[in-house]
Design a protein around this motif. Structure first.
Motif, PDB file in Angstrom:
ATOM      1  N   ILE A 210     -61.348  19.068  34.449  1.00  0.00           N
ATOM      2  CA  ILE A 210     -62.278  18.789  33.357  1.00  0.00           C
ATOM      3  C   ILE A 210     -61.573  18.954  31.998  1.00  0.00           C
ATOM      4  O   ILE A 210     -61.803  18.189  31.069  1.00  0.00           O
ATOM      5  CB  ILE A 210     -63.520  19.697  33.512  1.00  0.00           C
ATOM      6  CG1 ILE A 210     -64.667  19.200  32.668  1.00  0.00           C
ATOM      7  CG2 ILE A 210     -63.229  21.134  33.174  1.00  0.00           C
ATOM      8  CD1 ILE A 210     -65.982  19.870  33.030  1.00  0.00           C
ATOM      9  N   GLU A 211     -60.648  19.926  31.933  1.00  0.00           N
ATOM     10  CA  GLU A 211     -59.895  20.140  30.697  1.00  0.00           C
ATOM     11  C   GLU A 211     -59.061  18.891  30.366  1.00  0.00           C
ATOM     12  O   GLU A 211     -58.983  18.456  29.208  1.00  0.00           O
ATOM     13  CB  GLU A 211     -58.968  21.354  30.829  1.00  0.00           C
ATOM     14  CG  GLU A 211     -59.663  22.721  30.965  1.00  0.00           C
ATOM     15  CD  GLU A 211     -60.017  23.101  32.414  1.00  0.00           C
ATOM     16  OE1 GLU A 211     -59.943  22.222  33.310  1.00  0.00           O
ATOM     17  OE2 GLU A 211     -60.385  24.264  32.657  1.00  0.00           O
TER      18      GLU A 211
ATOM     19  N   CYS B 105     -61.625  12.153  26.716  1.00  0.00           N
ATOM     20  CA  CYS B 105     -63.015  11.830  26.411  1.00  0.00           C
ATOM     21  C   CYS B 105     -63.787  13.100  26.049  1.00  0.00           C
ATOM     22  O   CYS B 105     -64.387  13.738  26.916  1.00  0.00           O
ATOM     23  CB  CYS B 105     -63.622  11.141  27.635  1.00  0.00           C
ATOM     24  SG  CYS B 105     -65.325  10.672  27.379  1.00  0.00           S
ATOM     25  N   PRO B 106     -63.799  13.476  24.775  1.00  0.00           N
ATOM     26  CA  PRO B 106     -64.463  14.715  24.349  1.00  0.00           C
ATOM     27  C   PRO B 106     -65.971  14.689  24.622  1.00  0.00           C
ATOM     28  O   PRO B 106     -66.609  15.735  24.671  1.00  0.00           O
ATOM     29  CB  PRO B 106     -64.187  14.776  22.837  1.00  0.00           C
ATOM     30  CG  PRO B 106     -63.064  13.820  22.596  1.00  0.00           C
ATOM     31  CD  PRO B 106     -63.126  12.792  23.664  1.00  0.00           C
ATOM     32  N   ASP B 107     -66.536  13.482  24.820  1.00  0.00           N
ATOM     33  CA  ASP B 107     -67.988  13.372  25.050  1.00  0.00           C
ATOM     34  C   ASP B 107     -68.360  13.423  26.523  1.00  0.00           C
ATOM     35  O   ASP B 107     -69.505  13.134  26.895  1.00  0.00           O
ATOM     36  CB  ASP B 107     -68.508  12.032  24.498  1.00  0.00           C
ATOM     37  CG  ASP B 107     -68.306  11.931  23.012  1.00  0.00           C
ATOM     38  OD1 ASP B 107     -68.303  12.999  22.350  1.00  0.00           O
ATOM     39  OD2 ASP B 107     -68.125  10.799  22.520  1.00  0.00           O
ATOM     40  N   LEU B 108     -67.412  13.778  27.380  1.00  0.00           N
ATOM     41  CA  LEU B 108     -67.649  13.810  28.822  1.00  0.00           C
ATOM     42  C   LEU B 108     -68.934  14.575  29.166  1.00  0.00           C
ATOM     43  O   LEU B 108     -69.172  15.670  28.666  1.00  0.00           O
ATOM     44  CB  LEU B 108     -66.457  14.503  29.505  1.00  0.00           C
ATOM     45  CG  LEU B 108     -66.560  14.702  31.012  1.00  0.00           C
ATOM     46  CD1 LEU B 108     -66.323  13.390  31.738  1.00  0.00           C
ATOM     47  CD2 LEU B 108     -65.528  15.729  31.483  1.00  0.00           C
ATOM     48  N   LYS B 109     -69.761  13.979  30.034  1.00  0.00           N
ATOM     49  CA  LYS B 109     -70.971  14.675  30.497  1.00  0.00           C
ATOM     50  C   LYS B 109     -70.720  15.200  31.905  1.00  0.00           C
ATOM     51  O   LYS B 109     -69.820  14.719  32.601  1.00  0.00           O
ATOM     52  CB  LYS B 109     -72.154  13.714  30.526  1.00  0.00           C
ATOM     53  CG  LYS B 109     -72.506  13.133  29.167  1.00  0.00           C
ATOM     54  CD  LYS B 109     -73.758  12.266  29.322  1.00  0.00           C
ATOM     55  CE  LYS B 109     -73.937  11.284  28.200  1.00  0.00           C
ATOM     56  NZ  LYS B 109     -73.006  10.135  28.201  1.00  0.00           N
TER      57      LYS B 109
ATOM     58  N   LEU C 267     -59.739  15.827  31.345  1.00  0.00           N
ATOM     59  CA  LEU C 267     -60.653  14.730  31.007  1.00  0.00           C
ATOM     60  C   LEU C 267     -61.166  14.851  29.571  1.00  0.00           C
ATOM     61  O   LEU C 267     -61.287  13.855  28.864  1.00  0.00           O
ATOM     62  CB  LEU C 267     -61.834  14.700  31.980  1.00  0.00           C
ATOM     63  CG  LEU C 267     -61.510  14.260  33.404  1.00  0.00           C
ATOM     64  CD1 LEU C 267     -62.693  14.537  34.334  1.00  0.00           C
ATOM     65  CD2 LEU C 267     -61.139  12.777  33.449  1.00  0.00           C
ATOM     66  N   TYR C 268     -61.462  16.096  29.142  1.00  0.00           N
ATOM     67  CA  TYR C 268     -61.952  16.306  27.763  1.00  0.00           C
ATOM     68  C   TYR C 268     -60.939  15.796  26.737  1.00  0.00           C
ATOM     69  O   TYR C 268     -61.306  15.331  25.676  1.00  0.00           O
ATOM     70  CB  TYR C 268     -62.229  17.794  27.503  1.00  0.00           C
ATOM     71  CG  TYR C 268     -63.597  18.254  27.986  1.00  0.00           C
ATOM     72  CD1 TYR C 268     -64.748  17.519  27.691  1.00  0.00           C
ATOM     73  CD2 TYR C 268     -63.740  19.436  28.713  1.00  0.00           C
ATOM     74  CE1 TYR C 268     -65.996  17.941  28.137  1.00  0.00           C
ATOM     75  CE2 TYR C 268     -64.982  19.869  29.160  1.00  0.00           C
ATOM     76  CZ  TYR C 268     -66.103  19.109  28.868  1.00  0.00           C
ATOM     77  OH  TYR C 268     -67.332  19.523  29.311  1.00  0.00           O
ATOM     78  N   GLU C 269     -59.654  15.874  27.084  1.00  0.00           N
ATOM     79  CA  GLU C 269     -58.635  15.401  26.147  1.00  0.00           C
ATOM     80  C   GLU C 269     -58.743  13.900  25.903  1.00  0.00           C
ATOM     81  O   GLU C 269     -58.497  13.429  24.811  1.00  0.00           O
ATOM     82  CB  GLU C 269     -57.230  15.730  26.671  1.00  0.00           C
ATOM     83  CG  GLU C 269     -56.822  17.127  26.270  1.00  0.00           C
ATOM     84  CD  GLU C 269     -55.434  17.481  26.774  1.00  0.00           C
ATOM     85  OE1 GLU C 269     -54.604  16.572  26.939  1.00  0.00           O
ATOM     86  OE2 GLU C 269     -55.219  18.677  27.010  1.00  0.00           O
TER      87      GLU C 269
ATOM     88  N   THR D 241     -69.240  10.304  32.848  1.00  0.00           N
ATOM     89  CA  THR D 241     -69.881  11.468  33.462  1.00  0.00           C
ATOM     90  C   THR D 241     -69.045  11.960  34.641  1.00  0.00           C
ATOM     91  O   THR D 241     -68.634  11.156  35.478  1.00  0.00           O
ATOM     92  CB  THR D 241     -71.295  11.102  33.980  1.00  0.00           C
ATOM     93  OG1 THR D 241     -72.020  10.494  32.917  1.00  0.00           O
ATOM     94  CG2 THR D 241     -72.052  12.336  34.458  1.00  0.00           C
TER      95      THR D 241
END
Ligand code: TXA
Ligand code: MG
Length: 347
Positions: free
Chosen positions: A202-203, A209-213, A205-207, A193
């Protein structure tokens, strides 16, 4: 208390400064030091008394936990329960402007974690920060080196303003490169999270962990009594004494709005260099955020927010920032500095 101020000379060997600073830290004292994000106010993370001194020097509520700084990611397992995703993040982003919250081990006192059973771990990229941690030989608990509520310090002058006479030593390493605090993520098993946006975007981090909250405190205002996952995000923050208001509009509406308001109140604006030209013909104060880029806006935001207090204005207006890349971190700090006061001029 007399505060030693030591300036790092990049052309010299500064070993002696770090040696003395390391000794102060091991003996329970406090040392403010540069990092690539903002300046930190360091104490021995294994010593509850040092943590108490940090809270006192900042005037910070003691339920707001401190970040534990390490010289290497390899040391993390000694202080918290790491997981596979932690090492993935570490491989990509550490050392760097990211902090990971994980279950703590007993060796970290709860005074450091504000009573929580988790601990925030960060390995800074700044070579002076790492030299200090290595010289201390202990992990360093360090919040930003500002008085509680103020914008974080991005140069030694800010630290001197807030902390002189309250701590043992200030290491002056020049301006912080990024200018906003680290990205904070919380790891719960393999679930991640985002608690505070920063230099690791955030971009990025999505790479990994695509499930990032996303914690709600990142984007908006919490309801009365609602608690953010990073306790520090609930407090009024990053704010100069001067009232800050965000204006969400296009350029020409912004200009008309400022022109009209300048007849009613003593005001200032915080804008990019290229926007400053047109506005400086008005009877207002204009503070420039530098060249028109997200990096420059992040770099100078805190320093320019501090500067707003020098003009005796009723209010400073800032334009709604972009929210991609590090813009999300700029937005997050701005809404807190403005205490969520946003004027929308959309047609
Ligand atoms: O870039 C940075 O992170 C700087 C430099 C000095 O490293 N440090 C910094 O520390 O910004 P500070 O104390 O100003 O902000 C730390 C934030 C606070 O909002 C705190 O609530 C949160 O991290 N935090 C610390 N430990 C936590 C934990 N165990 N769980 C959730 N949030 C935590
Ligand atoms: Mg802070």
């Amino acid at each position: 208390m007399e505060t030693l101020i030591e300036r790092i000379d990049d052309t010299a060997d500064n070993g002696d400064i770090f040696k003395r600073a390391g000794k102060i830290l091991r003996e329970g004292g406090l040392v403010a030091f540069p990092t690539e994000t903002v300046y930190g106010l360091g104490g021995n993370a294994l010593d509850p008394d040092a943590a108490r001194k940090i809270y006192a020097a900042k005037g910070r509520p003691s339920d707001n936990p401190l970040i534990v700084h390490l010289a290497s990611t390899e040391d993390a397992a000694e202080y918290c329960q790491t997981s596979e995703l932690f090492y993935k993040l570490a491989e990509k982003f550490m050392p760097g402007p990211i902090t990971v919250v994980m279950k703590k081990r007993d060796i970290i006192p709860i005074t450091v974690t504000g009573g929580l059973d988790t601990v925030a771990i960060r390995v800074p990229a700044d070579k002076n920060a790492r030299a200090l941690i290595s010289a201390a030989g202990v992990p360093i608990a360090a919040p930003s080196a500002n008085l509680s509520g103020k914008p974080s310090p991005t140069c030694a002058e800010h630290v001197i303003e807030d902390m002189r006479g309250r701590i043992d030593m200030i290491i002056d390493g020049g301006e912080s490169e990024i200018g906003l605090e680290s990205t904070i993520v919380k790891l719960d098993g393999e679930s991640l999270t985002l608690l505070r946006p920063g230099g690791i975007t955030i971009e990025m981090l999505y790479e990994v962990c695509p499930d990032l909250k996303l914690d709600k405190a990142v984007m908006g205002k919490l309801a009365e009594g609602e608690r953010p996952q990073a306790p520090g995000m609930k407090y009024r923050h990053y704010a100069p004494d001067t009232r800050i208001v965000i204006v969400d509009s296009d350029d020409s509406d912004f200009y008309s709005f400022i022109e009209a308001r300048s007849k009613e109140e003593k005001l200032g604006v915080l804008v990019f260099e290229d926007e400053a030209e047109g506005l400086s013909a008005l009877p207002i104060e204009v503070i420039s955020l530098g060249e028109h880029s997200l990096a420059s806006q992040a770099h100078s935001l805190f320093s320019k927010l501090r500067e707003t207090d020098n003009y005796g204005c009723d209010v400073f207006y800032v334009k709604m920032p972009r929210r991609d890349g590090i813009g999300l971190a700029v937005y997050n700090r701005m809404i807190k500095a403005a205490a969520h006061e946003i004027i929308t001029l959309k047609k």
